[in-house]
Scaffold this active site. Structure first.
Site, PDB file in Angstrom:
ATOM      1  N   GLU A   1     -17.966  25.350   9.177  1.00  0.00           N
ATOM      2  CA  GLU A   1     -16.494  25.695   8.945  1.00  0.00           C
ATOM      3  C   GLU A   1     -15.531  24.684   9.035  1.00  0.00           C
ATOM      4  OE1 GLU A   1     -16.090  28.938  11.928  1.00  0.00           O
ATOM      5  OE2 GLU A   1     -17.832  29.957  11.175  1.00  0.00           O
TER       6      GLU A   1
ATOM      7  N   GLU B   1     -23.424  32.805   8.355  1.00  0.00           N
ATOM      8  CA  GLU B   1     -22.861  33.600   9.415  1.00  0.00           C
ATOM      9  C   GLU B   1     -22.385  34.950   8.807  1.00  0.00           C
ATOM     10  OE1 GLU B   1     -20.575  31.893  12.310  1.00  0.00           O
ATOM     11  OE2 GLU B   1     -21.711  30.067  12.583  1.00  0.00           O
TER      12      GLU B   1
END
Length: 533
Positions: free
Chosen positions: A376, A468
């Site tokens: 991320e 995720e």
């Protein structure tokens, strides 16, 4: 062709005329086919491409509804006509838009403003949805979300128009429409943009996931086990999705609810970070991954890397264990990388070496690892992404070089975890591309927009993974949309167990679906021999 053309020259004038006429028709036919094919392919393989706003000639090729056709409701939202829009921005050269330029009001009793378009589709099927929009110069990317016939399609990014302009059109996502009337609702998202029109073009699901040959593993010295795992994943890609779950404990909970274990379990090396160890943290996550591998499962690891220095102590709200978040550390990754003689740079190396020690324990037991560092990054909320793409890419490549060359870690399959092209560190250091997506509870859409963005990023040469997720995508929709995620990996805690994000009924459907791979369906000889030292 030259010999054949030469013989035809000797034909009669009449035959030559017929031939030339026929050839012209044939060439025209081929060109038309090519044009049609290229349009479909562009919608599939070049998502997110920002083009010039549509002209009237486009109307023969698409379903278009303008801001004038939409109905609006809720607070803050309004329509701005051409005169009003141009008066507010000298650069604006369109005909008007639906304005999402309003602040959220937490005390408001009315719903946030949204706009709904009613469109009539000629047939059931997938349609490429493009948005024409306005973003004032210098305001960067914006985010919105849509509902199609009441079902969510995930968050979508409106890319900033090119410099000197304030309008753009972007292919956003594929949507499933019914023959006849359909509703497309555009929600505020981050706000501060205008929607001029929507455009819909009929497409088919991905024609093939294997049009181009997949890149080999980036590490030429990759272990036999890593190669075997990658081969298995490549063979399944586009056929079935590999099920995954964060933490071994939650994988066990999945089994208790569904009678099935996920094929993949992911864990985190967070508590092996030296700055956490210094504060007393301990971990047995490596041992858990060894246990999972013994049971025949696939191992995935990420690393919430606690900043090497500049973290808090025990003061409430600023504790040391928060140190992977940008707001809870003063560590400057850009400075460290630009000053290799500094203490900060040496601390980066210290930390990478500490994690190498743990990864070597897995390599010693022939365990391949889907390794997802610096996840991320593009969000900026973790310190490794706080200074923008260049330091993040530089740090990734530093880690790759040190782990593979210095430490000889050949059991790693390198997973990159951002969709934006400017953040991509390069094909030579990436094996899989991935993204993290947390839709609203119960939104089991296939996330086709992000999938297509990753296909484009990797030029179809890397496996694409959902590293995720909150709600697990509906396997039926994955097939319908052609969203061939290699694997999903549901996050831990409430995301899994709250009964809303993923209901027990949905979990049972997913884990007993024919298009899903669970632990019991992994081949016994997946990793070759020897499996364990």
């Amino acid at each position: 062709m030259k010999a054949k053309s030469g013989s035809l020259i000797r034909c009669s004038t009449s035959n030559k005329t017929y031939f030339m006429f026929g050839s012209a028709i044939f060439v025209l036919y081929i060109l038309m086919l090519s044009f049609t094919y290229s349009r479909v392919e562009a919608a599939i393989t070049v998502p997110g491409f920002v083009v010039e706003p549509y002209t009237s000639s486009d109307q023969n090729q698409a379903i278009i509804a303008t801001f004038k056709d939409a109905s609006i409701k809720g607070y803050g939202i309004k329509k701005r006509d051409e005169t009003t829009a141009k008066a507010e921005d000298d650069l604006y050269d369109g005909t008007g838009y639906i304005s999402y330029f309003f602040e959220e009001d937490e005390k408001a009793t009315a719903q946030k403003g949204s706009a709904t378009f009613q469109v009539k589709a000629p047939e059931n099927g997938l349609y490429e949805l493009s948005l024409g929009y306005y973003i004032p110069e210098g305001n960067g990317d914006k985010a919105t979300s849509i509902q199609v016939n009441g079902s969510g399609a995930g968050e979508l990014t409106l890319s900033a128009p090119k410099p000197g302009t304030v309008r753009a059109e972007k292919k956003m996502t594929k949507v499933l429409l019914n023959s006849g009337n359909n509703s497309i609702q555009i929600l505020r998202g981050w706000g501060y943009y205008g929607i001029e029109y929507i455009k819909l073009e009929r497409v088919e699901p991905s024609i093939s996931t294997q049009k181009t040959k997949m890149d080999p593993l980036s590490n030429s010295k990759a272990s036999p086990q890593a190669k075997a795992l990658m081969k298995f994943m490549s063979n399944q890609y586009g056929k079935k999705i590999i099920s995954g779950q964060q933490t071994l404990e939650d994988a066990t909970w999945i089994y208790q609810q569904t009678g099935k274990y996920p094929a993949l379990v992911s864990s985190d090396l967070m508590d092996y970070s030296p700055s956490r160890v210094e504060n007393g943290s301990t971990s047995n996550e490596v041992e858990k991954m060894m246990e999972w591998y013994k049971r025949g499962g696939i191992v995935s690891l990420s690393w919430h890397w606690n900043a090497p220095k500049g973290i808090g102590g025990n003061e409430p709200g600023h504790e040391w264990w928060r140190g992977f978040n940008t707001e809870f550390t003063t560590f400057d990754v850009e400075y460290a990388l630009n000053h290799p003689e500094s203490e900060d740079y040496k601390l980066l190396i210290r930390d990478i070496d500490a994690i190498a020690t743990q990864l070597k324990r897995l390599q010693e037991h022939n365990i391949p690892v889907l390794w997802r560092p610096l996840h991320e990054a593009e969000g900026g909320w973790f310190w490794w992404g706080a200074k923008g793409p260049e330091p993040a890419k530089k740090l990734y490549r530093l880690m790759y070089e040190r782990l593979t060359k210095k430490h000889g870690l050949n059991n790693l399959i390198w997973v990159w975890n951002s969709v934006k092209e400017e953040w991509y560190p390069g094909d030579d250091v990436v094996d899989l591309v991935s993204v993290d997506i947390y839709n609203s509870p119960g939104d089991h859409s296939p996330n086709i927009a992000k999938y297509d963005e990753l296909l484009f990023l990797s030029k179809h040469k890397k496996l694409v993974a959902l590293a995720e997720n909150g709600p697990i995508p509906d396997p039926d929709l994955l097939q319908t949309y052609g969203a061939h995620w290699s694997y999903f990996n549901t996050w831990t805690g409430d995301v899994l167990r709250d009964g809303k994000t993923n209901t027990k009924e949905h979990l049972k459907k997913v884990y007993n679906h024919d298009n899903l791979i669970t632990l019991d369906e992994l081949p016994k000889g997946l990793y070759g021999s020897p499996r364990w030292k």
